[in-house]
Each structure stands twice: as structure tokens, then as C-alpha cells.
Enzyme design. Structure first.
Site, PDB file in Angstrom:
ATOM      1  N   MET A   1     -40.587 -37.448  -8.194  1.00 22.22           N
ATOM      2  CA  MET A   1     -41.995 -37.124  -8.416  1.00 22.22           C
ATOM      3  C   MET A   1     -42.707 -36.961  -7.068  1.00 22.22           C
ATOM      4  O   MET A   1     -43.934 -37.108  -6.982  1.00 22.22           O
ATOM      5  CB  MET A   1     -42.665 -38.205  -9.264  1.00 22.22           C
ATOM      6  CG  MET A   1     -42.037 -38.315 -10.654  1.00 22.22           C
ATOM      7  SD  MET A   1     -43.172 -38.919 -11.892  1.00 22.22           S
ATOM      8  CE  MET A   1     -43.632 -40.479 -11.209  1.00 22.22           C
TER       9      MET A   1
ATOM     10  N   HIS B   1     -39.667 -40.963   0.218  1.00 18.38           N
ATOM     11  CA  HIS B   1     -39.483 -42.007   1.225  1.00 18.38           C
ATOM     12  C   HIS B   1     -37.990 -42.195   1.454  1.00 18.38           C
ATOM     13  O   HIS B   1     -37.157 -41.466   0.896  1.00 18.38           O
ATOM     14  CB  HIS B   1     -40.171 -43.305   0.782  1.00 18.38           C
ATOM     15  CG  HIS B   1     -39.881 -43.659  -0.648  1.00 18.38           C
ATOM     16  ND1 HIS B   1     -38.613 -43.918  -1.100  1.00 18.38           N
ATOM     17  CD2 HIS B   1     -40.689 -43.774  -1.733  1.00 18.38           C
ATOM     18  CE1 HIS B   1     -38.649 -44.203  -2.392  1.00 18.38           C
ATOM     19  NE2 HIS B   1     -39.897 -44.100  -2.815  1.00 18.38           N
TER      20      HIS B   1
ATOM     21  N   HIS C   1     -35.497 -42.046  -1.411  1.00 16.85           N
ATOM     22  CA  HIS C   1     -35.154 -40.689  -1.832  1.00 16.85           C
ATOM     23  C   HIS C   1     -34.188 -40.072  -0.808  1.00 16.85           C
ATOM     24  O   HIS C   1     -33.240 -39.386  -1.181  1.00 16.85           O
ATOM     25  CB  HIS C   1     -36.403 -39.812  -1.920  1.00 16.85           C
ATOM     26  CG  HIS C   1     -37.378 -40.238  -2.977  1.00 16.85           C
ATOM     27  ND1 HIS C   1     -38.615 -40.750  -2.695  1.00 16.85           N
ATOM     28  CD2 HIS C   1     -37.284 -40.223  -4.330  1.00 16.85           C
ATOM     29  CE1 HIS C   1     -39.247 -41.026  -3.810  1.00 16.85           C
ATOM     30  NE2 HIS C   1     -38.472 -40.731  -4.822  1.00 16.85           N
TER      31      HIS C   1
ATOM     32  N   GLN D   1     -44.937 -38.853 -18.644  1.00 17.02           N
ATOM     33  CA  GLN D   1     -44.411 -40.216 -18.534  1.00 17.02           C
ATOM     34  C   GLN D   1     -45.480 -41.220 -18.077  1.00 17.02           C
ATOM     35  O   GLN D   1     -45.176 -42.376 -17.836  1.00 17.02           O
ATOM     36  CB  GLN D   1     -43.185 -40.255 -17.625  1.00 17.02           C
ATOM     37  CG  GLN D   1     -43.433 -40.003 -16.150  1.00 17.02           C
ATOM     38  CD  GLN D   1     -42.125 -39.869 -15.379  1.00 17.02           C
ATOM     39  OE1 GLN D   1     -41.406 -38.883 -15.493  1.00 17.02           O
ATOM     40  NE2 GLN D   1     -41.798 -40.889 -14.586  1.00 17.02           N
TER      41      GLN D   1
ATOM     42  N   GLN E   1     -34.392 -46.757 -16.597  1.00 18.97           N
ATOM     43  CA  GLN E   1     -34.412 -45.289 -16.569  1.00 18.97           C
ATOM     44  C   GLN E   1     -32.995 -44.746 -16.379  1.00 18.97           C
ATOM     45  O   GLN E   1     -32.571 -43.818 -17.078  1.00 18.97           O
ATOM     46  CB  GLN E   1     -35.311 -44.814 -15.421  1.00 18.97           C
ATOM     47  CG  GLN E   1     -35.131 -43.359 -15.043  1.00 18.97           C
ATOM     48  CD  GLN E   1     -36.170 -42.885 -14.041  1.00 18.97           C
ATOM     49  OE1 GLN E   1     -37.324 -42.714 -14.395  1.00 18.97           O
ATOM     50  NE2 GLN E   1     -35.768 -42.676 -12.799  1.00 18.97           N
TER      51      GLN E   1
ATOM     52  N   VAL F   1     -32.868 -49.444  -2.153  1.00 21.95           N
ATOM     53  CA  VAL F   1     -33.132 -49.506  -0.702  1.00 21.95           C
ATOM     54  C   VAL F   1     -34.279 -50.484  -0.478  1.00 21.95           C
ATOM     55  O   VAL F   1     -35.307 -50.404  -1.161  1.00 21.95           O
ATOM     56  CB  VAL F   1     -33.506 -48.105  -0.148  1.00 21.95           C
ATOM     57  CG1 VAL F   1     -33.849 -48.177   1.338  1.00 21.95           C
ATOM     58  CG2 VAL F   1     -32.360 -47.117  -0.393  1.00 21.95           C
TER      59      VAL F   1
HETATM   60  O1  PAF Z   1     -37.852 -41.758 -11.087  1.00 21.85           O
HETATM   61  C1  PAF Z   1     -38.644 -40.799 -11.027  1.00 21.85           C
HETATM   62  O2  PAF Z   1     -39.135 -40.435  -9.965  1.00 21.85           O
HETATM   63  C2  PAF Z   1     -39.032 -40.069 -12.311  1.00 21.85           C
HETATM   64  O3  PAF Z   1     -39.092 -40.944 -13.388  1.00 21.85           O
HETATM   65  C3  PAF Z   1     -38.113 -38.871 -12.620  1.00 21.85           C
HETATM   66  C4  PAF Z   1     -36.677 -39.301 -12.871  1.00 21.85           C
HETATM   67  C5  PAF Z   1     -38.150 -37.889 -11.459  1.00 21.85           C
HETATM   68  C6  PAF Z   1     -38.614 -38.150 -13.873  1.00 21.85           C
HETATM   69  O4  PAF Z   1     -39.911 -37.677 -13.711  1.00 21.85           O
END
Ligand code: PAF
Length: 287
Positions: free
Chosen positions: A33, A37, A40, A64, A156, A179
Site C-alpha cells: 500500500m 520502508h 518492503h 480493507q 493476512q 523486520v
Molecule cells: O499488507 C498490505 O500492505 C496490504 O494488506 C496488501 C497485501 C498490499 C493488500 O492491500
């Protein structure tokens, strides 16, 4: 590093991905999203190691977020995100608008039975329906060989694994380690909301997990006792408010009374107005 190509429509993204496949290259995908950082960055690096090309999506997914959540104020530092992608040698960035992702007449939603009823699913009704739906859409658009998710969002990750299996989405789901910053706080886009004092208090999430690990190592198996000890530790912080602290089966996400098998210890705590999550797992042999 060359700049990644930026793609903003699902059709153009699929065309790019099909071309990657046509060249016999494997494609790794990191859905995000934005507000990227170091964590990611570590997902992207892993995807780079294991694939010939890497795509990252940057999409703040409206479906979401609950009505009282932080969708509007969720950080969107697009230029900085692109710079991080470039520094990590990403090949393509998929950054669609909400209109490009969601038809006004959208009627199809993905729900993964049973796994979304506990933990974050309890306190964020509808959240995982939005996550599962957008991830299913992103995987259909990007068609990767492998998709990378952080273990910080353990529920998730489990939901995505089961959805990909059940819907035969045909990509490998790769869970990557949490991390942490040197103070033990799990890296998260929401950490930027914390004041200096709140940031100090945020250490209590990882400290509670460490306390649990020590007590489990010492032979404690009673979930109520472990949760009580962790709750007491978190509540020592003046601005901490426990949303949940739970010990669940890591596959089913159902509460455990006595720890056994693959156990997920997960917590969500509000520090001031910022809700943070963290977790750890244990493998416990039957007595
Ligand atoms: O973890 C996230 O950043 C979000 O939930 C995702 C998997 C990109 C879905 O919008």
C-alpha cells in the site's frame, strides 16, 4: 539502477507481465500500500533473488479500511516510494487508481471462511474481505510466479495462502521474516504516526512476545496465564491499550487453551491513537 516502469491500468500491467512470461522469465510480485520502508525493501530483495523480474504494486486499498479507520490519512509518499523501488532494482511499479481497480458495479468479493473471525478480523470487520479481494485481483492482473508477504501480518499471510490454494491462483506465496528496528519495534508504515514518547512505549509489543517466548521455553503451556503475563507487561505503558493478545493455532487462527503444535502468538495494541501489530510463532511438541 534504471527507473522502474510505472503502469497505472490493469490491462497494461497484464500485458507487461505476459511479455515477461513470453521471454521465459519468472516474475516475483510484492503487493504493497506504499509508504515503503526497509521491510518492503527486504521483500523486494528476496523477490529479486528468486525471480528474473520483479513488480511492486502501490495501491492504498479502500475496501480493507473500516469507516473509522485511517484510509484518508494513510501516507502516500509516491515519489519516495518510487525512489525506494528504483534503489532496490524493481522492474515495474503498478500504481492504479481506485477507479481502475474497482468498477462502480463491482459485485464479487472473496471471503476465506473461518480464518478471518479472530484476531484482527474481530476488531476490523470486513478488513480481510477487502484484503483477500484486492490480493485476488492483483494476482489475476500481475500473474506472478511468486508473491511475497511479510510475516508481521501473519493472519493476512495465512488467508492469502489458503485463498491462493482454494482458488488455484497458481502462484507460490512466500512468507518473509519480520523486520525489526534496533529497539525491537517491528517496522511498519504506521510507526511514522508515533511521537518520540509513543515510540518508546511501542517497544512493549516485542517485549511481551519475548516474555511469552521465555515462559514457553520455561515449560508454560497455559494460554490464559501467558496472555495475562503479556497483558500486564503491556499495560505498564501509560498510552498502551490492548486490542487483543492471543495464542492461536497458526493454521486455523483458532484460540488455544493449552499450547501445542504450530502456535501463533499475536497481539494488537494501540499506542495513543496508532494501532500496531506484532507476532511470533512456536513449534510445540505434544506432551
Ligand atoms: O499488507 C498490505 O500492505 C496490504 O494488506 C496488501 C497485501 C498490499 C493488500 O492491500
Amino acid at each position: 539502477m534504471p527507473e522502474p516502469i510505472v503502469i497505472d491500468t490493469p490491462q497494461a500491467m497484464t500485458e507487461w507481465a505476459v511479455e515477461v512470461g513470453r521471454r521465459d522469465m519468472t516474475l516475483g510480485f510484492v503487493p504493497t500500500m506504499g509508504a515503503l520502508h526497509e521491510a518492503h525493501g527486504s521483500l523486494i530483495d528476496r523477490a529479486k533473488q528468486e525471480n528474473d523480474a520483479v513488480a511492486v504494486s502501490i495501491f492504498v486499498n479502500p475496501t480493507q479500511f473500516g469507516p473509522s479507520e485511517d484510509f484518508a490519512k494513510y501516507p502516500r509518499p509516491f515519489e519516495a516510494d518510487l525512489a525506494l523501488c528504483e534503489a532496490h532494482d524493481v522492474d515495474a511499479v503498478f500504481a492504479p487508481s481506485p477507479e481502475a481497480m474497482y468498477d462502480r458495479d463491482m459485485r464479487t468479493w472473496v471471503e476465506v471462511g473461518g480464518l478471518a473471525d479472530n484476531l484482527c478480523g474481530l476488531s476490523r470487520p470486513g478488513h480481510f474481505r477487502g484484503v483477500a479481494t484486492v490480493v485476488a485481483k492483483l494476482l489475476s492482473i500481475v500473474r506472478p510466479d511468486r508473491a511475497y508477504f511479510g510475516r508481521k501480518d501473519a493472519q493476512q499471510l495465512r488467508i492469502v495462502e489458503v485463498m491462493v490454494r482454494d482458488l488455484n491462483l497458481g502462484c507460490e506465496v512466500v512468507g518473509c521474516p519480520i523486520v525489526r528496528d534496533p529497539d525491537g519495534v517491528a517496522v511498519s508504515s504506521r510507526n511514522r504516526y508515533l511521537s518520540v514518547e509513543e515510540r518508546r512505549q511501542a517497544r512493549c509489543l516485542n517485549q511481551a512476545l519475548q516474555l511469552c517466548e521465555r515462559q514457553v521455553d520455561g515449560g508454560e503451556r497455559n494460554a490464559i496465564k501467558l496472555i495475562e503475563a503479556m497483558t500486564n507487561l503491556v499495560q505498564e505503558q501509560p498510552d498502551a491499550e490492548v486490542d487483543y493478545i492471543a495464542l492461536v493455532n497458526a493454521e486455523t487462527m483458532q484460540d488455544l487453551e493449552i499450547l501445542e503444535g504450530h502456535v501463533l502468538c499475536a497481539l494488537a495494541v494501540k499506542i495513543g491513537t496508532t494501532r500496531l501489530i506484532d507476532n511470533t510463532t512456536f513449534e510445540i511438541a505434544p506432551e
